[in-house]
Design a protein around this motif. Structure first.
Motif, PDB file in Angstrom:
ATOM      1  N   ARG B   2       9.974 -35.810  25.531  1.00 59.97           N
ATOM      2  CA  ARG B   2       9.135 -36.671  25.519  1.00 59.97           C
ATOM      3  C   ARG B   2       8.652 -37.561  27.048  1.00 59.97           C
ATOM      4  N   GLN B   3       7.359 -37.809  27.426  1.00 54.32           N
ATOM      5  CA  GLN B   3       7.277 -38.319  28.705  1.00 54.32           C
ATOM      6  C   GLN B   3       6.279 -39.365  28.419  1.00 54.32           C
ATOM      7  N   LEU B   4       6.840 -40.659  29.328  1.00 55.57           N
ATOM      8  CA  LEU B   4       5.838 -41.919  29.382  1.00 55.57           C
ATOM      9  C   LEU B   4       5.392 -42.026  30.751  1.00 55.57           C
ATOM     10  N   TYR B   5       3.953 -41.883  30.760  1.00 60.36           N
ATOM     11  CA  TYR B   5       3.510 -42.352  31.991  1.00 60.36           C
ATOM     12  C   TYR B   5       3.369 -43.842  32.192  1.00 60.36           C
ATOM     13  N   HIS B   6       4.046 -44.463  33.237  1.00 59.99           N
ATOM     14  CA  HIS B   6       3.879 -45.890  33.205  1.00 59.99           C
ATOM     15  C   HIS B   6       4.038 -46.475  34.777  1.00 59.99           C
ATOM     16  N   LEU B   7       3.970 -47.627  34.847  1.00 61.58           N
ATOM     17  CA  LEU B   7       4.099 -48.503  36.174  1.00 61.58           C
ATOM     18  C   LEU B   7       5.397 -49.402  35.805  1.00 61.58           C
ATOM     19  N   LEU B   8       6.257 -49.405  36.920  1.00 64.68           N
ATOM     20  CA  LEU B   8       7.459 -50.413  36.699  1.00 64.68           C
ATOM     21  C   LEU B   8       6.995 -51.778  36.231  1.00 64.68           C
ATOM     22  N   ILE B   9       6.157 -52.524  36.882  1.00 65.39           N
ATOM     23  CA  ILE B   9       5.734 -53.821  36.664  1.00 65.39           C
ATOM     24  C   ILE B   9       4.509 -53.986  35.898  1.00 65.39           C
TER      25      ILE B   9
END
Lengths: 226, 226
Positions: B2-9
């Motif tokens: 499973r993958q989560l496209y994200h940004l850290l902040i």
């Protein structure tokens, strides 16, 4: 009877009214000018915002999203978030689209400039609309009408074959804009066809009868053949 | 996997990471600078925003709220919206509080000014932070820390006796602010006690190890005794 604290030209409030009507749940409307920050109202909802639903036993549920999810869990006859977990995710994706993206790019600005400002004192930001904000919102609106038309090429309703909370949410926002005459329906026939269908539902009648004192709707607002 | 496209902040992305970790669901992080509007990413989520979760079978779920509700429906071991319909409404009221009210009054502005602007070109709004926006956000932050402290007088967690998605949502927002050192914890001992407890959970470890290149966290960010 169950009471809904609301404002007439508020997408979140209209969404809840539509959800209650679709589920055939009786309610009484109580107008709450939430910017006046009434003590009794803040005691119901410390966020100081409409919509707030007060059940007959006095239970209080605040906020468009929490109220709609609560209604979905407690009044199951006419499901508004139907289907599998993935179907429900698609409905909620579109609810989120209109409540966050459409709100930020179109409806928050337009409604504040063209409606809310009329009711505020000069020191609270009242006065004539900022036409720069209005123009930007009307420009953005076209992309969203185009997206609705695009979805309508393959689907009967926004999130699939059934009418869902996604349709009620989108219609709640667009009906507020339609009240002040800002939706170029004729240029987006796919979106218009969808809106004709949702506007014709019995649950929409109360919304079409809305009348803000001193600010009548445009001629086509309540017209099913617009 | 499973993958989560994200940004850290990003509060919405951190909320999903915390929910996945609390539910003990494995996932891989993919950084997505959503302002670059990559074609492949827009095909996953036409809204062009993180977070986006891609399941192992390729199913795509977009948006913090839809993903968390989906996880709650499909991974039931560690309920994050537990209890009766009224309990769940209270949890969702507070989720909404942080994702809309806190975001609008505090975190959207602070994160844009202090983090996002560093990554944008001058023509996209990049550059030095607007200190007027930063000051207003820090002023508003105090009211929210006060509200958390107030809730902690009568409750063990934000929405009652159990830790819920309300806590994860609030902590997701506050941990972003904590990264840049903007939270006056010592002045709000009730809120600090709550944050110590949530920060000490195993699910928080990954968040505390976050490191934005060129922008290290403050010294106390990962410290459990801050």
């Amino acid at each position: 009877m169950r009471q809904l604290y609301h404002l007439l030209i508020s997408p979140a409030c209209r969404k809840v009214r539509l959800a209650l009507a679709e589920k055939n749940i009786g309610f009484e409307l109580v107008e709450e000018r939430d910017w006046e920050r009434r003590h009794e109202f803040l005691a119901l909802n410390p966020a100081g915002e409409v919509p707030v639903l007060v059940e007959e036993d006095g239970s209080v549920i605040s906020g468009g999203m929490p109220i709609c999810e609560y209604l979905e869990e407690t009044a199951t006859e006419m499901p508004l978030i139907p289907g599998t977990a993935m179907d429900r995710a698609e409905t909620r994706r579109l609810v989120d689209w209109f409540d966050r993206k459409f709100a930020a790019e179109v409806s928050d600005g337009l409604i504040f400039e063209k409606v809310t400002r009329r009711f505020l004192g000069a020191s609270e930001g009242g006065g004539a609309p900022d036409m720069g904000v209005v123009r930007a919102a009307l420009h953005n609106l076209r992309y969203h009408l185009d997206y609705i038309s695009y979805l309508m090429e393959e689907r009967r309703w926004l999130s699939g074959e059934e009418m869902t909370l996604a349709d009620l949410t989108a219609a709640a926002h667009l009906s507020c804009l339609d009240y002040v005459g800002d939706v170029p329906w004729t240029q987006f026939p796919g979106a218009k066809d969808w809106y004709v269908r949702i506007k014709s539902r019995p649950a929409f009648r109360q919304i079409l009868a809305d009348h803000v004192p001193g600010m009548p709707p445009t001629k086509l607002y309540a017209n099913l053949d617009f």
